[in-house]
Write a protein that holds these residues in place. Sequence first.
Motif, mmCIF file in Angstrom:
data_model
loop_
_atom_site.group_PDB
_atom_site.id
_atom_site.type_symbol
_atom_site.label_atom_id
_atom_site.label_comp_id
_atom_site.label_asym_id
_atom_site.label_seq_id
_atom_site.Cartn_x
_atom_site.Cartn_y
_atom_site.Cartn_z
ATOM 1 N N PRO A 198 -31.354 30.347 58.858
ATOM 2 C CA PRO A 198 -30.111 30.333 58.073
ATOM 3 C C PRO A 198 -30.248 29.551 56.772
ATOM 4 O O PRO A 198 -29.706 29.955 55.733
ATOM 5 N N CYS A 199 -30.966 28.448 56.805
ATOM 6 C CA CYS A 199 -31.166 27.623 55.611
ATOM 7 C C CYS A 199 -31.991 28.377 54.576
ATOM 8 O O CYS A 199 -31.667 28.394 53.382
ATOM 9 N N ALA A 200 -33.057 29.032 55.011
ATOM 10 C CA ALA A 200 -33.895 29.803 54.095
ATOM 11 C C ALA A 200 -33.117 30.968 53.494
ATOM 12 O O ALA A 200 -33.248 31.267 52.296
ATOM 13 N N ARG A 201 -32.301 31.631 54.309
ATOM 14 C CA ARG A 201 -31.514 32.757 53.817
ATOM 15 C C ARG A 201 -30.507 32.308 52.768
ATOM 16 O O ARG A 201 -30.320 32.963 51.733
ATOM 17 N N ARG A 202 -29.859 31.154 53.009
ATOM 18 C CA ARG A 202 -28.881 30.651 52.049
ATOM 19 C C ARG A 202 -29.557 30.272 50.734
ATOM 20 O O ARG A 202 -29.019 30.536 49.652
ATOM 21 N N ARG A 203 -30.726 29.669 50.792
ATOM 22 C CA ARG A 203 -31.434 29.308 49.561
ATOM 23 C C ARG A 203 -31.812 30.551 48.760
ATOM 24 O O ARG A 203 -31.771 30.550 47.526
ATOM 25 N N LYS A 204 -32.160 31.625 49.454
ATOM 26 C CA LYS A 204 -32.478 32.865 48.766
ATOM 27 C C LYS A 204 -31.237 33.412 48.063
ATOM 28 O O LYS A 204 -31.309 33.877 46.918
ATOM 29 N N GLU A 205 -30.083 33.362 48.720
ATOM 30 C CA GLU A 205 -28.831 33.821 48.110
ATOM 31 C C GLU A 205 -28.507 33.015 46.859
ATOM 32 O O GLU A 205 -28.096 33.567 45.832
ATOM 33 N N ILE A 206 -28.684 31.700 46.949
ATOM 34 C CA ILE A 206 -28.389 30.824 45.811
ATOM 35 C C ILE A 206 -29.336 31.119 44.645
ATOM 36 O O ILE A 206 -28.917 31.194 43.485
ATOM 37 N N ALA A 207 -30.620 31.310 44.955
ATOM 38 C CA ALA A 207 -31.594 31.618 43.903
ATOM 39 C C ALA A 207 -31.240 32.921 43.199
ATOM 40 O O ALA A 207 -31.316 33.023 41.964
ATOM 41 N N GLU A 208 -30.832 33.919 43.954
ATOM 42 C CA GLU A 208 -30.472 35.209 43.358
ATOM 43 C C GLU A 208 -29.240 35.073 42.469
ATOM 44 O O GLU A 208 -29.166 35.674 41.386
ATOM 45 N N ALA A 209 -28.264 34.284 42.905
ATOM 46 C CA ALA A 209 -27.056 34.083 42.096
ATOM 47 C C ALA A 209 -27.389 33.396 40.781
ATOM 48 O O ALA A 209 -26.841 33.739 39.721
ATOM 49 N N ILE A 210 -28.302 32.424 40.817
ATOM 50 C CA ILE A 210 -28.701 31.723 39.593
ATOM 51 C C ILE A 210 -29.448 32.660 38.653
ATOM 52 O O ILE A 210 -29.221 32.651 37.439
ATOM 53 N N ARG A 211 -30.311 33.504 39.193
ATOM 54 C CA ARG A 211 -31.044 34.449 38.346
ATOM 55 C C ARG A 211 -30.093 35.441 37.673
ATOM 56 O O ARG A 211 -30.314 35.842 36.527
#
Length: 265
Positions: A18-31
């Motif tokens: 869950p932590c890794a998935r959330r970090r991926k979501e955040i990275a995509e939003a920033i990009r």
Amino acid sequence: MSRANEHRVEAGGRLDEPCARRRKEIAEAIRRAGGINSHPVTHNAEEDLLWGAMVAKLNALHPRVASSRYLQAKERLPLPVSHTPRIDDLGRRLDNLTGFRLLPVDGLAPAGDFYGRFADDVFSTTMYLRCPGRPHYSPEPDMLHELVGHVVMLADPLFADLYRLFGKAANNATSEQDLQAISQVFWFTMETGLVQEDGRPKAYGAALLSSSGELAKIGTCSVEKFSIQEMIKSDYDISTYQGKLFIAQSVDEMADEVRSFLTRA
């Protein structure tokens, strides 16, 4: 693992799913929508609760263990406790205080990029929070580390000027060896530095001041007299609590020594 060649290095084992998935979501939003003093991520209720719990704990610890300079900076740039801060609002307030702005980043930045942006009054900040299973310490720089540690420090003109000097020195570095030396000094000062106040060691480094677990362990560390040359030669491990710290007799002494080193670097 050293941050000498890359400031933001993932350490401490794999993230849970869950932590890794959330970090991926955040990275995509920033990009998709990032930029200086932007706020591309909406944090959820669980993240607000984690932020609030840890900031409240740190706020209770800081009066006893933080340097007076840091405490004054906290008054200039107060952070919310009930929810995660908005980067756009925080960046504008910081800009008004010292000219620094905030750049949300989608991943780990090489040392040259991370430090080099300081010369342009830009601090790169992650927007993910440490995993809930390990709330008291994060081996990689998360939002608590960035904002409670570095960004509050940047509200102080003296620290802001030192960050700019680190940026200029990094941009002028002509070898990996020079950049490594700059990174070593940054680690033992801006990340884990101590200063003598009221007969006791007080923290001014961001890695210490953003970690309740690290603050609780300060008394068990080997504390050495402030020495730039020893910092450059000393090993450290970002995946666990620190075993060696350096203490200056005053913030002014530290700043003078760091300025002298960076203008020669």
